[in-house]
Write an enzyme that holds these catalytic residues in place. Sequence first.
Site, PDB file in Angstrom:
ATOM      1  N   GLY A  58       9.606   3.463  10.659  1.00 61.70           N
ATOM      2  CA  GLY A  58       8.017   3.573  10.880  1.00 61.70           C
ATOM      3  C   GLY A  58       7.158   4.778  10.499  1.00 61.70           C
ATOM      4  O   GLY A  58       5.946   4.853  10.893  1.00 61.70           O
ATOM      5  N   TRP A  60       5.799   5.110   7.418  1.00 60.76           N
ATOM      6  CA  TRP A  60       4.648   4.634   6.745  1.00 60.76           C
ATOM      7  C   TRP A  60       3.651   3.986   7.584  1.00 60.76           C
ATOM      8  O   TRP A  60       2.295   4.223   7.662  1.00 60.76           O
ATOM      9  CB  TRP A  60       5.016   3.371   5.766  1.00 60.76           C
ATOM     10  CG  TRP A  60       5.535   4.146   4.342  1.00 60.76           C
ATOM     11  CD1 TRP A  60       6.223   5.095   4.145  1.00 60.76           C
ATOM     12  CD2 TRP A  60       5.422   3.379   3.230  1.00 60.76           C
ATOM     13  NE1 TRP A  60       6.607   5.393   2.608  1.00 60.76           N
ATOM     14  CE2 TRP A  60       6.235   3.819   2.168  1.00 60.76           C
ATOM     15  CE3 TRP A  60       4.927   2.044   2.739  1.00 60.76           C
ATOM     16  CZ2 TRP A  60       6.412   3.552   0.690  1.00 60.76           C
ATOM     17  CZ3 TRP A  60       5.079   1.835   1.323  1.00 60.76           C
ATOM     18  CH2 TRP A  60       5.603   2.440   0.399  1.00 60.76           C
ATOM     19  N   ASP A  78       9.175  -5.859  10.195  1.00 57.40           N
ATOM     20  CA  ASP A  78      10.775  -5.496   9.783  1.00 57.40           C
ATOM     21  C   ASP A  78      11.470  -6.568  10.623  1.00 57.40           C
ATOM     22  O   ASP A  78      11.388  -6.974  11.619  1.00 57.40           O
ATOM     23  CB  ASP A  78      11.045  -3.969  10.275  1.00 57.40           C
ATOM     24  CG  ASP A  78      12.078  -3.658   9.382  1.00 57.40           C
ATOM     25  OD1 ASP A  78      11.671  -2.787   8.370  1.00 57.40           O
ATOM     26  OD2 ASP A  78      13.343  -3.987   9.373  1.00 57.40           O
ATOM     27  N   ASP A  94      12.221 -11.583   9.883  1.00 60.15           N
ATOM     28  CA  ASP A  94      12.992 -11.686   8.440  1.00 60.15           C
ATOM     29  C   ASP A  94      11.597 -12.216   7.811  1.00 60.15           C
ATOM     30  O   ASP A  94      11.010 -13.464   7.840  1.00 60.15           O
ATOM     31  CB  ASP A  94      13.806 -12.644   8.438  1.00 60.15           C
ATOM     32  CG  ASP A  94      14.614 -12.584   7.096  1.00 60.15           C
ATOM     33  OD1 ASP A  94      13.960 -12.007   6.211  1.00 60.15           O
ATOM     34  OD2 ASP A  94      15.673 -13.296   6.909  1.00 60.15           O
ATOM     35  N   ASP A 119       7.816  -1.350   1.424  1.00 58.02           N
ATOM     36  CA  ASP A 119       8.774  -0.667   1.157  1.00 58.02           C
ATOM     37  C   ASP A 119      10.018  -1.399   1.541  1.00 58.02           C
ATOM     38  O   ASP A 119      10.860  -0.792   1.600  1.00 58.02           O
ATOM     39  CB  ASP A 119       8.592   0.720   1.961  1.00 58.02           C
ATOM     40  CG  ASP A 119       9.431   1.769   1.572  1.00 58.02           C
ATOM     41  OD1 ASP A 119       9.576   1.971   0.372  1.00 58.02           O
ATOM     42  OD2 ASP A 119       9.717   2.655   2.208  1.00 58.02           O
ATOM     43  N   LYS A 159       7.253  -1.908  -3.542  1.00 59.89           N
ATOM     44  CA  LYS A 159       8.443  -1.397  -3.876  1.00 59.89           C
ATOM     45  C   LYS A 159       9.240  -2.423  -4.856  1.00 59.89           C
ATOM     46  O   LYS A 159       9.354  -3.549  -4.452  1.00 59.89           O
ATOM     47  CB  LYS A 159       9.440  -0.789  -2.907  1.00 59.89           C
ATOM     48  CG  LYS A 159      10.806  -0.452  -3.416  1.00 59.89           C
ATOM     49  CD  LYS A 159      11.501   0.980  -2.494  1.00 59.89           C
ATOM     50  CE  LYS A 159      11.896   0.264  -1.425  1.00 59.89           C
ATOM     51  NZ  LYS A 159      12.554   1.421  -0.648  1.00 59.89           N
TER      52      LYS A 159
END
Length: 204
Positions: A58, A60, A78, A94, A119, A159
């Site tokens: 958490g 970010w 998440d 998911d 990320d 990312k």
Amino acid sequence: MSKSSRRWVQEHERDPYVRQARQSQYRSRAVYKLMEIDRQDHLFRRGQTVIDLGAAPGSWSQFASERVGAQGKVIAVDILTMEPVPDVLFIMGDFTEQQTVDDCLRCLSGSRVDLVISDMAPNISGIRHTDQARSMYLAELVFEFSTAVLKPGGNLLVKVFQGADVEPYRRRLVDVFQRVKHRKPKASRDSSREFYMLAQGYNV
Ligand SMILES: C[S@@+](CC[C@H](N)C(=O)[O-])C[C@H]1O[C@@H](n2cnc3c(N)ncnc32)[C@H](O)[C@@H]1O
């Protein structure tokens, strides 16, 4: 504990970003990557709506929430559970499943967002091609999602892991964003193949 696990723990304990995160209120050293990119590229503004993909634990989301302020909105996603972050709406799911994407869209109820940050990283197998392919699959989903939810002029930070698929991915971003930059913040370990692509100015 195996030799490699022991080495990882020793390096982790020596890591200045880990120490800094422990002394601050942030939940992970990952925040220093986002902070550096924000210092350089001015990602956040007060009042923005931001989606944080792969948000747990958490840090970010904590930083994004501070930067957008009370008038802003942060939605975090998440596959793992996450301790609540004040003023952040958390969706557990998911992201490769349509249900999770639909949950995000429902939270937005038709409105568009200023910034998507991702990320997300797959569980690392250690097999380079497999890890790169899994990471690129997540990055593709993030790209598709971003084109559906970003406002005109909106930005995406995602990312990715170095590999052959990165250049075609970059070209797809270039087609729909005004500028695409590579970012490897200092807090991202040299030994890691991760880096971030910042795509700015979404052309709807
Ligand atoms: C590097 S961590 C993110 C750290 C986070 N930015 C922070 O500051 O605390 C990557 C996260 O991506 C999540 N993740 C990986 N695959 C996912 C998926 N398919 N759907 C949702 N989250 C996923 C993992 O559970 C993990 O929490």
